[in-house]
Design a protein around this motif. Structure first.
Motif, PDB file in Angstrom:
ATOM      1  N   ILE A 186     -70.813  26.529  16.394  1.00  0.00           N
ATOM      2  CA  ILE A 186     -69.348  26.445  16.567  1.00  0.00           C
ATOM      3  C   ILE A 186     -68.784  25.381  15.637  1.00  0.00           C
ATOM      4  CG2 ILE A 186     -67.435  26.003  18.152  1.00  0.00           C
ATOM      5  CD1 ILE A 186     -69.121  26.837  20.459  1.00  0.00           C
ATOM      6  N   VAL A 187     -67.772  25.796  14.845  1.00  0.00           N
ATOM      7  CA  VAL A 187     -67.048  24.817  14.017  1.00  0.00           C
ATOM      8  C   VAL A 187     -65.561  24.903  14.315  1.00  0.00           C
ATOM      9  CG1 VAL A 187     -68.682  24.756  12.077  1.00  0.00           C
ATOM     10  CG2 VAL A 187     -66.824  26.439  12.075  1.00  0.00           C
ATOM     11  N   LYS A 188     -64.909  23.764  14.133  1.00  0.00           N
ATOM     12  CA  LYS A 188     -63.445  23.732  14.255  1.00  0.00           C
ATOM     13  C   LYS A 188     -62.880  23.473  12.866  1.00  0.00           C
ATOM     14  CE  LYS A 188     -59.680  21.650  16.712  1.00  0.00           C
ATOM     15  NZ  LYS A 188     -59.148  20.454  17.341  1.00  0.00           N
ATOM     16  N   ILE A 189     -61.869  24.258  12.481  1.00  0.00           N
ATOM     17  CA  ILE A 189     -61.200  23.990  11.203  1.00  0.00           C
ATOM     18  C   ILE A 189     -60.105  22.958  11.464  1.00  0.00           C
ATOM     19  CG2 ILE A 189     -59.898  24.946   9.273  1.00  0.00           C
ATOM     20  CD1 ILE A 189     -61.160  27.657   9.863  1.00  0.00           C
ATOM     21  N   GLU A 190     -60.228  21.789  10.837  1.00  0.00           N
ATOM     22  CA  GLU A 190     -59.242  20.719  11.051  1.00  0.00           C
ATOM     23  C   GLU A 190     -58.031  20.937  10.143  1.00  0.00           C
ATOM     24  OE1 GLU A 190     -59.699  18.881  13.495  1.00  0.00           O
ATOM     25  OE2 GLU A 190     -61.872  18.771  13.837  1.00  0.00           O
ATOM     26  N   ASP A 191     -56.942  20.230  10.443  1.00  0.00           N
ATOM     27  CA  ASP A 191     -55.681  20.431   9.704  1.00  0.00           C
ATOM     28  C   ASP A 191     -55.843  20.241   8.199  1.00  0.00           C
ATOM     29  OD1 ASP A 191     -54.453  21.021  12.047  1.00  0.00           O
ATOM     30  OD2 ASP A 191     -53.583  19.015  12.344  1.00  0.00           O
ATOM     31  N   ASP A 192     -56.704  19.293   7.785  1.00  0.00           N
ATOM     32  CA  ASP A 192     -56.870  19.056   6.343  1.00  0.00           C
ATOM     33  C   ASP A 192     -57.918  19.989   5.722  1.00  0.00           C
ATOM     34  OD1 ASP A 192     -59.312  18.147   7.181  1.00  0.00           O
ATOM     35  OD2 ASP A 192     -59.064  16.090   6.462  1.00  0.00           O
ATOM     36  N   GLY A 193     -58.441  20.940   6.498  1.00  0.00           N
ATOM     37  CA  GLY A 193     -59.362  21.940   5.953  1.00  0.00           C
ATOM     38  C   GLY A 193     -60.833  21.600   6.125  1.00  0.00           C
ATOM     39  N   HIS A 194     -61.164  20.366   6.540  1.00  0.00           N
ATOM     40  CA  HIS A 194     -62.594  20.090   6.726  1.00  0.00           C
ATOM     41  C   HIS A 194     -63.062  20.655   8.074  1.00  0.00           C
ATOM     42  CE1 HIS A 194     -61.685  16.463   9.240  1.00  0.00           C
ATOM     43  NE2 HIS A 194     -62.920  16.667   9.693  1.00  0.00           N
ATOM     44  N   LEU A 195     -64.373  20.781   8.223  1.00  0.00           N
ATOM     45  CA  LEU A 195     -64.928  21.364   9.451  1.00  0.00           C
ATOM     46  C   LEU A 195     -65.525  20.280  10.329  1.00  0.00           C
ATOM     47  CD1 LEU A 195     -66.967  24.432   8.062  1.00  0.00           C
ATOM     48  CD2 LEU A 195     -64.597  24.392   8.881  1.00  0.00           C
ATOM     49  N   THR A 196     -65.380  20.444  11.643  1.00  0.00           N
ATOM     50  CA  THR A 196     -66.153  19.631  12.571  1.00  0.00           C
ATOM     51  C   THR A 196     -67.152  20.554  13.250  1.00  0.00           C
ATOM     52  OG1 THR A 196     -64.219  18.249  12.981  1.00  0.00           O
ATOM     53  CG2 THR A 196     -66.045  18.031  14.524  1.00  0.00           C
ATOM     54  N   LEU A 197     -68.428  20.189  13.177  1.00  0.00           N
ATOM     55  CA  LEU A 197     -69.464  20.974  13.844  1.00  0.00           C
ATOM     56  C   LEU A 197     -69.527  20.535  15.307  1.00  0.00           C
ATOM     57  CD1 LEU A 197     -71.995  22.942  13.453  1.00  0.00           C
ATOM     58  CD2 LEU A 197     -73.329  20.835  13.472  1.00  0.00           C
TER      59      LEU A 197
END
Ligand code: TXA
Ligand code: MG
Length: 351
Positions: A186-197
């Motif tokens: 599962i990843v989240k796309i953050e507002d600045d485009g980077h991913l959080t795993l």
């Protein structure tokens, strides 16, 4: 409720096709159907319906603040339910259909019950042919958590699904053993485009970084949350993947592990070990109490077997289960993440 069981391994058979049609209708009309995916079995309901979502939480015994993943047959269907960004398009082209879930801003088309009141929603496009056929037959996206009672290891075969869910759902589709054996990345796309795993899985960090260079790993992936730390994914805060018996993770070589177990031996305990460690453990355990994870270097086989073995071991009525502390390399990180939760963070360092 009476649960109907059906074997769906041969998708070319007309009988299986009509079973899938019926299962699709059941979902569309608000019922619950358990189905195989390439990761683990899912407990599916109509993702456009608040009441269907509510019955999923109830059947699973899941807290209502822990949101569901919506499953779509085509990655571009995400545009109906979320506001994808170019980063989503890159991830979808590289990894979908497959074992990746992406969290993005939700549209109002996803009921609040499905996303547990959050303004984001998790989307996944599974590759398993039965999952694909079922979503298409339902004509709606399918909200599906793993098909276990909340807190237990996810089921990777139909008999483990039956142990937890017989009588709680309308249908169980038996598609054999799940290939990956651990839930999706599962990843989240953050507002600045980077991913959080948020949850590691078969799509590894290295795979992700080839497509989106900036991937951050949420601290809860490898460690216990500190007091007061913000939970990024509600599922992170629960004791998870856990058999009834306490699990202890031993970090060391086979000799050190055997010595440790000898001095702490309970009357009835089991060991999960690598094939190479078998000669050492054979001296102190009878063969039915030894559960083989596969070769030490074969992480895919270990992932495939882990939940299956934890659930099998749980039937043995053990007072303790010993298991190796996995490496964090590649899909090893997913094993590590599941194991530390199954063990409630009991790690014994023997190095
Ligand atoms: O492989 C899988 O992902 C399986 C199969 C059935 O697709 N499904 C699965 O679902 O593992 P579940 O519900 O057992 O785990 C989903 C996790 C939960 O920990 C939940 O908290 C998190 O995803 N999640 C769902 N929506 C979220 C959101 N909007 N924000 C943060 N976390 C979310
Ligand atoms: Mg789950």
């Amino acid at each position: 409720m009476t649960t109907e069981f059906a074997c769906v391994t041969d998708l070319s058979s007309p009988h299986v096709q009509s079973t899938i049609e019926k299962a699709g209708e059941t979902i569309k009309n608000g019922g619950l159907v358990i189905f195989p995916t390439e990761t683990v079995y899912g407990l599916g309901g109509n993702a456009t319906s608040d009441t269907a979502a509510a019955s999923i939480y109830q059947a699973k015994g899941r807290p209502a603040d822990n949101p569901l993943i919506i499953h779509i047959a085509n990655p571009w269907d995400a545009y109906q339910y979320t506001y994808p960004t170019p980063v989503y398009d890159l991830l979808a082209s590289a990894f979908m259909p497959g074992p990746l879930t992406v969290i993005m801003k939700s549209k109002d088309t996803v009921p609040l019950t499905v996303r547990a009141g959050l303004d984001t929603v998790a989307v996944r496009c599974p590759s398993h042919p039965v999952a694909q056929a079922l979503i298409r037959a339902a004509g709606v996206p399918i909200a599906a958590p793993s098909a276990n009672i909340s807190g237990k290891p996810s089921p990777t075969c139909a008999s483990h699904v039956r142990d937890d869910m017989d009588g709680r759902v309308d249908m169980i589709l038996d598609g054999g053993n799940c290939e990956v054996g651990l839930e999706s990345t599962i990843v989240k796309i953050e507002d600045d485009g980077h991913l959080t795993l948020l949850r590691p899985g078969a799509v590894t960090i290295r795979d992700l970084r080839e497509v989106v260079p900036h991937v951050e790993i949420a601290s809860a992936v490898t460690a216990m949350l500190a007091e007061g730390e913000r939970v990024l994914s509600p599922g992170m805060k629960y004791r998870h993947y856990a058999p009834t018996a306490p699990v202890y993770l031993l970090n060391g070589d086979a000799v050190a592990k055997c010595n440790y177990i000898k001095t702490h031996l309970q009357s009835k305990c089991a060991v999960l070990c690598y094939n190479e460690e078998l000669p050492y453990f054979r001296e102190m355990f009878s063969s039915e109490d030894i559960y083989l994870l596969g070769s030490q270097s074969d992480l895919a086989t270990q992932a495939h077997r882990l939940f299956y073995l934890l659930r099998e071991a749980d039937k043995g009525g053990y007072e303790a289960i010993y298991a190796p502390l996995p490496s964090k390399e590649g899909i090893g990180l997913a094993l590590y993440n599941r194991m530390i939760r199954a063990a409630a963070y009991h790690i014994v360092d023997l190095i």
